[in-house]
Structure formats: C-alpha cells, structure tokens
Motif scaffolding. Structure first.
Motif, short mmCIF file in Angstrom:
data_model
loop_
_atom_site.label_atom_id
_atom_site.label_comp_id
_atom_site.label_asym_id
_atom_site.label_seq_id
_atom_site.Cartn_x
_atom_site.Cartn_y
_atom_site.Cartn_z
N VAL A 4 -8.60 -3.17 -5.33
CA VAL A 4 -8.25 -2.84 -4.24
C VAL A 4 -9.09 -2.76 -2.73
CG1 VAL A 4 -6.02 -2.07 -3.35
CG2 VAL A 4 -6.60 -2.63 -5.82
N THR B 267 0.55 -1.11 0.11
CA THR B 267 0.09 -0.45 0.09
C THR B 267 1.13 1.11 0.00
OG1 THR B 267 -1.68 -1.16 1.02
CG2 THR B 267 -1.60 1.13 1.21
N VAL C 60 -7.15 -7.67 -11.21
CA VAL C 60 -6.29 -6.12 -10.89
C VAL C 60 -4.93 -6.33 -11.63
CG1 VAL C 60 -4.42 -5.65 -8.86
CG2 VAL C 60 -6.37 -5.68 -7.63
#
Length: 181
Positions: A95, A69, A138
């Motif tokens: 996410v 992150t 993703v």
C-alpha cells in the motif's frame, strides 16, 4: 455488521482508485503522442486530453484514494488485531508502494498539464502496468491472509510482469506494422 459496511465502502473506493490509476497513464500516452503531432491537431487533442485527465484525476482518482484510505483506517480501528498479522505488514508495504506510485503519477500529471513532456509514450505504457502489480499483490495478501504465501505471490507477479512485457513487445510490433492498430 458495521465492519462489513465499512469494508464494502473500502473495496468500492479501492476499485475506483485503481480504475483511475489504470486509465490516467493511458491518457498520458495519448497526451504525449498528441504533443508530437502537427498543429492544429496538437492543440485540439492536447486541450481535450488535458481536460479528460484533469476530471479523471481530481473527480475520481484523488477522492477515491482518500476515501479508500479513510475506510481502511476505520477498518483497522474496528479490528486492530490485523496489525499483529505478518501478511498485513507485507500488504501495508505494498500500500505504501501504491501511494508512491500515485504520487509519481501525480508528478507526471502536473508535467503534462504544463506541456512538459519528459518521458516517451512507450515509457508511459510500461508505467501503466505498475498499478497492476500492486493490485495483484494486495488482493492475494488480503484474500490469502498469509505472509509466507506472498513469496509465491511475488513469483506470480514476476511471471505476470514477464507476460505483460511480452504482450507490450507484441503490441509494439503490431503497431509498427499498422499504426492504426
């Protein structure tokens, strides 16, 4: 140059984060199954599996989630133009789903560490596939960088889900015939 280093670090920690998210539900399966075994097997296995889960969760999975992150935010700071792209909005939605999945997995972790078994091992086997769906979405969004093509990606994820469920049923049938499989 800096961007590529930060991107590399981001990818490394995304990979280790997912490694943890792939393995921890498998440990949960074993913990749940051990919980239903007779003594002393229940206590011996339970203690060892709790220790393994604790180390995986707090030494690999949580730090990887945090570092992935941090590096993702750093990448956005270096290239804020990505936030103007439609594919990035869809990716960030996945996410967010990943953070929700991580949090719910943490809830299961805490329950099992306290010997509270609220789900079955079969449920946890299915739960184990959640991270796989998110990873597919993703990765395809990050590589294709096209929000329109995510529709094909969703269709692909549905097909993947069907294949995983068929594989799960096949494995369940094999285990029913041979518990040692």
């Amino acid at each position: 140059m800096e961007y590529n280093y930060i991107k590399s670090l981001h990818l490394i920690f995304v990979i280790t984060w997912f490694a943890g998210l792939f393995y921890i539900p498998r440990l949960f399966v074993y913990q749940i199954e051990a919980f239903h075994k007779p003594s002393p097997e229940k206590e011996i296995l339970g203690k060892q599996l709790k220790l393994m889960a604790k180390r995986l969760w707090y030494i690999i999975t949580w730090p990887s989630a945090i570092l992935a992150t941090v590096f993702a935010v750093w990448l956005i700071i270096l290239r804020p133009v990505w936030l103007e792209q439609g594919w990035m909005h869809v990716k960030l939605a996945f996410v967010l789903l990943l953070f929700i999945y991580h949090y719910k997995t943490h809830v299961y972790y805490k329950q099992l560490q306290n010997d509270k078994v609220k789900v079955t091992s079969n449920y946890m086997r299915i739960w184990n596939e959640g991270a796989t769906f998110i990873l597919f979405a993703v990765v395809f969004l990050a590589i294709l960088k096209n929000a329109i093509n995510w529709i094909y990606g969703v269709i692909g994820i549905i097909v993947l889900g069907i294949l995983l469920m068929l594989g799960f049923r096949l494995y369940k049938n094999i285990r029913a015939k041979n518990p040692e499989a």
